[in-house]
Design a protein around this motif. Structure first.
Motif, PDB file in Angstrom:
ATOM      1  N   UNK A 116       0.824  -1.201   0.000  1.00 42.05           N
ATOM      2  CA  UNK A 116       0.000   0.000   0.000  1.00 42.05           C
ATOM      3  C   UNK A 116       0.859   1.252   0.000  1.00 42.05           C
ATOM      4  N   UNK A 117       1.963   1.227   0.758  1.00 39.87           N
ATOM      5  CA  UNK A 117       2.777   2.422   0.894  1.00 39.87           C
ATOM      6  C   UNK A 117       3.577   2.702  -0.375  1.00 39.87           C
ATOM      7  N   UNK A 118       4.022   1.668  -1.067  1.00 42.26           N
ATOM      8  CA  UNK A 118       4.963   1.860  -2.163  1.00 42.26           C
ATOM      9  C   UNK A 118       4.330   1.657  -3.530  1.00 42.26           C
ATOM     10  N   UNK A 119       3.016   1.609  -3.605  1.00 41.63           N
ATOM     11  CA  UNK A 119       2.373   1.417  -4.902  1.00 41.63           C
ATOM     12  C   UNK A 119       2.596   2.624  -5.804  1.00 41.63           C
ATOM     13  N   UNK A 120       2.371   3.836  -5.278  1.00 37.19           N
ATOM     14  CA  UNK A 120       2.583   5.031  -6.088  1.00 37.19           C
ATOM     15  C   UNK A 120       4.059   5.254  -6.376  1.00 37.19           C
ATOM     16  N   UNK A 121       4.918   4.874  -5.436  1.00 37.95           N
ATOM     17  CA  UNK A 121       6.358   5.008  -5.662  1.00 37.95           C
ATOM     18  C   UNK A 121       6.811   4.132  -6.814  1.00 37.95           C
ATOM     19  N   UNK A 122       6.266   2.928  -6.905  1.00 43.24           N
ATOM     20  CA  UNK A 122       6.630   2.052  -8.034  1.00 43.24           C
ATOM     21  C   UNK A 122       6.145   2.619  -9.360  1.00 43.24           C
ATOM     22  N   UNK A 123       4.956   3.250  -9.344  1.00 38.80           N
ATOM     23  CA  UNK A 123       4.451   3.859 -10.575  1.00 38.80           C
ATOM     24  C   UNK A 123       5.349   5.004 -11.016  1.00 38.80           C
ATOM     25  N   UNK A 124       5.806   5.817 -10.063  1.00 35.25           N
ATOM     26  CA  UNK A 124       6.705   6.925 -10.405  1.00 35.25           C
ATOM     27  C   UNK A 124       8.074   6.410 -10.851  1.00 35.25           C
ATOM     28  N   UNK A 125       8.519   5.327 -10.241  1.00 39.04           N
ATOM     29  CA  UNK A 125       9.849   4.802 -10.561  1.00 39.04           C
ATOM     30  C   UNK A 125       9.917   4.247 -11.979  1.00 39.04           C
ATOM     31  N   UNK A 126       8.782   3.735 -12.475  1.00 38.90           N
ATOM     32  CA  UNK A 126       8.788   3.083 -13.792  1.00 38.90           C
ATOM     33  C   UNK A 126       8.241   3.970 -14.907  1.00 38.90           C
ATOM     34  N   UNK A 127       8.019   5.268 -14.646  1.00 37.80           N
ATOM     35  CA  UNK A 127       7.438   6.129 -15.681  1.00 37.80           C
ATOM     36  C   UNK A 127       8.396   6.284 -16.868  1.00 37.80           C
ATOM     37  N   UNK A 128       9.645   6.666 -16.600  1.00 42.27           N
ATOM     38  CA  UNK A 128      10.642   6.863 -17.666  1.00 42.27           C
ATOM     39  C   UNK A 128      11.628   5.697 -17.707  1.00 42.27           C
ATOM     40  N   UNK A 129      11.168   4.513 -17.313  1.00 40.90           N
ATOM     41  CA  UNK A 129      12.076   3.363 -17.312  1.00 40.90           C
ATOM     42  C   UNK A 129      12.504   3.014 -18.740  1.00 40.90           C
ATOM     43  N   UNK A 130      13.791   2.643 -18.889  1.00 43.36           N
ATOM     44  CA  UNK A 130      14.392   2.254 -20.179  1.00 43.36           C
ATOM     45  C   UNK A 130      14.426   3.415 -21.170  1.00 43.36           C
ATOM     46  N   UNK A 131      14.305   4.662 -20.699  1.00 45.27           N
ATOM     47  CA  UNK A 131      14.421   5.831 -21.572  1.00 45.27           C
ATOM     48  C   UNK A 131      15.676   6.608 -21.204  1.00 45.27           C
ATOM     49  N   UNK A 132      16.381   7.079 -22.219  1.00 45.71           N
ATOM     50  CA  UNK A 132      17.603   7.869 -22.001  1.00 45.71           C
ATOM     51  C   UNK A 132      17.400   9.252 -22.591  1.00 45.71           C
ATOM     52  N   UNK A 133      17.738  10.255 -21.794  1.00 42.60           N
ATOM     53  CA  UNK A 133      17.506  11.638 -22.179  1.00 42.60           C
ATOM     54  C   UNK A 133      18.843  12.372 -22.272  1.00 42.60           C
ATOM     55  N   UNK A 134      18.874  13.308 -23.205  1.00 44.82           N
ATOM     56  CA  UNK A 134      20.041  14.183 -23.337  1.00 44.82           C
ATOM     57  C   UNK A 134      19.549  15.627 -23.310  1.00 44.82           C
ATOM     58  N   UNK A 135      20.169  16.453 -22.471  1.00 41.48           N
ATOM     59  CA  UNK A 135      19.750  17.833 -22.272  1.00 41.48           C
ATOM     60  C   UNK A 135      20.640  18.779 -23.058  1.00 41.48           C
ATOM     61  N   UNK A 136      20.014  19.666 -23.814  1.00 42.84           N
ATOM     62  CA  UNK A 136      20.773  20.699 -24.517  1.00 42.84           C
ATOM     63  C   UNK A 136      21.193  21.793 -23.545  1.00 42.84           C
ATOM     64  N   UNK A 137      21.974  22.723 -24.066  1.00 45.04           N
ATOM     65  CA  UNK A 137      22.564  23.744 -23.198  1.00 45.04           C
ATOM     66  C   UNK A 137      21.530  24.744 -22.688  1.00 45.04           C
ATOM     67  N   UNK A 138      20.458  24.999 -23.441  1.00 43.34           N
ATOM     68  CA  UNK A 138      19.544  26.094 -23.097  1.00 43.34           C
ATOM     69  C   UNK A 138      18.397  25.673 -22.188  1.00 43.34           C
ATOM     70  N   UNK A 139      18.234  24.393 -21.876  1.00 37.53           N
ATOM     71  CA  UNK A 139      17.110  23.936 -21.050  1.00 37.53           C
ATOM     72  C   UNK A 139      17.472  24.068 -19.575  1.00 37.53           C
ATOM     73  N   UNK A 140      16.480  24.107 -18.663  1.00 36.57           N
ATOM     74  CA  UNK A 140      16.783  24.170 -17.218  1.00 36.57           C
ATOM     75  C   UNK A 140      17.397  22.862 -16.728  1.00 36.57           C
ATOM     76  N   UNK A 141      18.721  22.814 -16.680  1.00 30.85           N
ATOM     77  CA  UNK A 141      19.429  21.561 -16.446  1.00 30.85           C
ATOM     78  C   UNK A 141      19.206  21.027 -15.029  1.00 30.85           C
TER      79      UNK A 141
END
Length: 592
Positions: free
Chosen positions: A323-348
């Motif tokens: 019950x306590x970690x159900x929402x935490x697991x949902x948040x943990x797997x939102x961007x799972x297996x995705x890799x992001x690269x940030x450009x210079x002008x975005x809020x790093x």
């Protein structure tokens, strides 16, 4: 002389005995106004509003018990000692004895607020409840420039920056972040720790300017207390992860202003180090004995449970963790297996905090980055303006708003509306309840349908109301239910309609009986025309309903009636604003 005669000024009663003005408090404590403000801030004492202001409305009142609480504060004596010591330093400087003044400054007495933290917050939950203003203040001073005019030192700014990064690294590591909203003031975050929702505001990464209408002396006093509070909180949180505090960072990443990434690496390395099996020695053997003893005690407790519930104790613990970690697991797997690269002008810094908190892997443009821009495994490139460089076909180029909208919606939104060069959809606040406000934006409806599609829920199509979903014939055509279920649902719906019709008929009969019973039949009354007699003798049913509705209001007291009227006025204003928004939206569509 009367029996209960009391000479004037001998004894006070009522509000005069319970409250005192600020000038009386200063006279009682024998301190100046600045020192009194510092004491009230660090002790958590605030002005009161008595029902009857004895000295007048233009005074500030404090409770007598609060002032007596300050009289016995050890910090008051420490402040007096520091003030006396500063006079010695000024005297040495006035006599041009620079060596003595320098020696006295090195031995200046100091004080700590650790005892006040434990006094004001007996439990850790109490500290978490009071953390909103603390985090906002610390994040504000972390981006301010050092200033001699405002007595803001470089060391203090660096300490605020360190504390804020430690807090963000813990939230990101435990996936406790829940909401993000980018506004004109800054970026709002909300995290959830031990059942407490903590909301704070961080400024945008731009040059901050000091204003003259803000008393920075009072803010620095608050900051002094908040720094100690946040340090205590970070210490407790890091030890809950079995991580040593304060953390030791990589000097190279710290020099490259990648403190948050360095902290994440430190926490991961420490967590992995704690899970490694130690070498067998005397201490490890004692630890194994303790573990065996705890397992034996748990087995004994398990044996004492009823035989009809095998494993009940472990099931209770497991269910609580789920019950306590159900929402935490949902948040943990939102961007799972995705890799992001940030450009210079975005809020790093903001994206380095948000993306790992939801399971994403992130890098940036510059030294110290985990991977370079030409990495083939990058799935999303976060960019805010069209780039003239090389464009990779294996990744998607999206604006930073896509990250925040995905976080608030808890799903991966389509990227077509967030491509570079396009005007993105409106950034909706997750802190606003659209249903309660009475107006649901179009994009909120779109996100709601995407969420329902991700959960395989049934929602009405655009232009179709919720009442259409209640019709089993429509659900049969849509293929949602079978023909047998449709027949059963239609029969239930027909029965409910008949019962509702019968109820309305009985209600009308009762209302008619009440109306006819209230009319007194007088035989001696003069005969009038048939139409006039019916109109004058039988009151209007709408009027009776209106009088019945107004009856609770008439039975209210004056104070409650005024409060009720104010609530009705607020609801009317809200409905008018909603109608205004809808009319404006209709006009925009007509112009297009």
């Amino acid at each position: 002389m009367p029996k209960h005669y009391r000479p004037a000024g001998k004894k006070k009663e009522g509000n005069a005995a319970r409250y005192m003005t600020r000038s009386q408090a200063l006279k009682s404590l024998q301190v100046n106004l600045n020192l009194f403000r510092r004491l009230c801030i660090v002790k958590g004492i605030f002005p009161r509003e008595p029902k009857k202001k004895v000295k007048g409305n233009h005074h500030t009142y404090y409770h007598v018990k609060d002032i007596s609480f300050l009289q016995h504060e050890p910090l008051l004596e420490k402040f007096r000692e520091i003030k006396t010591y500063q006079k010695k330093v000024q005297k040495a400087k006035a006599k041009k004895n620079e060596e003595l003044a320098r020696l006295l400054l090195t031995r200046q007495p100091t004080y700590k607020l650790d005892r006040l933290i434990r006094e004001r917050y007996p439990t850790f939950i109490d500290a978490l409840r009071d953390l909103d203003d603390c985090l906002t203040m610390v994040h504000l001073f972390a981006v301010l420039p050092a200033s001699d005019r405002e007595n803001l030192e470089v060391k203090r700014v660096h300490n605020c920056r360190r504390l804020s990064h430690e807090w963000q690294a813990y939230i990101s590591r435990t996936h406790a972040l829940r909401k993000v909203f980018v506004s004109v003031k800054g970026i709002y975050y909300q995290a959830e720790l031990e059942g407490q929702k903590i909301t704070w505001l961080t400024p945008h990464a731009i040059q901050q300017v000091f204003t003259n209408d803000v008393d920075f002396g009072v803010l620095l006093t608050f900051l002094e207390f908040y720094e100690t509070l946040l340090a205590f909180t970070n210490f407790k949180l890091y030890h809950s992860l079995n991580v040593k505090y304060p953390p030791i960072l990589d000097s190279r990443l710290e020099a490259l202003a990648a403190d948050l990434y360095a902290l994440s690496r430190y926490i991961d390395a420490s967590s992995r180090g704690m899970t490694v099996e130690p070498k067998v020695d005397a201490s490890s053997s004692s630890q194994s004995n303790d573990r065996a003893e705890s397992e034996l005690r748990l087995a004994q407790l398990q044996h004492q449970l009823p035989s009809s519930e095998p494993g009940a104790l472990m099931h209770l613990v497991a269910d609580k963790e789920v019950e306590e970690h159900e929402e935490t697991r949902a948040c943990k797997s939102l961007f799972k297996d995705l890799k992001f690269f940030l450009s210079r002008e975005v809020p790093r810094e903001s994206l380095l905090f948000v993306l790992p908190a939801f399971g994403g892997t992130v890098s940036w443009e510059g030294e110290g980055a985990p991977f370079k821009e030409d990495d083939e495994s990058i799935t999303h490139h976060i960019i805010d303006k069209p780039s003239a460089g090389h464009m990779y076909l294996s990744r998607e180029y999206v604006q930073p708003q896509w990250i925040y909208d995905c976080v608030n919606a808890r799903i991966i939104l389509p990227t077509e509306k967030y491509l570079v060069g396009r005007i993105p959809p409106p950034h909706l606040s997750p802190f606003v309840d659209n249903e309660a406000e009475g107006y649901v934006p179009d994009y909120a409806e779109t996100i709601k349908r995407l969420q329902a599609a991700a959960r395989n829920d049934v929602l009405p199509f655009p232009g179709v109301g919720k009442e259409d979903l209640e019709d089993p014939q429509n659900l049969l055509y849509a293929g949602v239910m079978s023909r047998t279920e449709e027949a059963k649902a239609a029969e239930n719906k027909k029965t409910m309609a008949e019962r509702e019709k019968q109820y309305h008929e009985e209600l009308k009969k009762e209302l008619k009986k009440e109306v006819t019973g209230s009319v007194v039949d007088d035989v001696a009354a003069p005969v009038v025309e048939e139409g006039e007699g019916e109109e004058s003798s039988v009151p209007d049913a709408a009027q009776i309903a209106q009088d019945t509705a107004d009856m609770p209001t008439l039975m209210m007291s004056r104070k409650k009636r005024k409060l009720y009227d104010a609530m009705k006025i607020g609801q009317k204003k809200k409905s008018e604003s909603v109608e205004r928004i809808k009319q404006r939206k209709k006009n925009l569509k007509a112009d297009q």
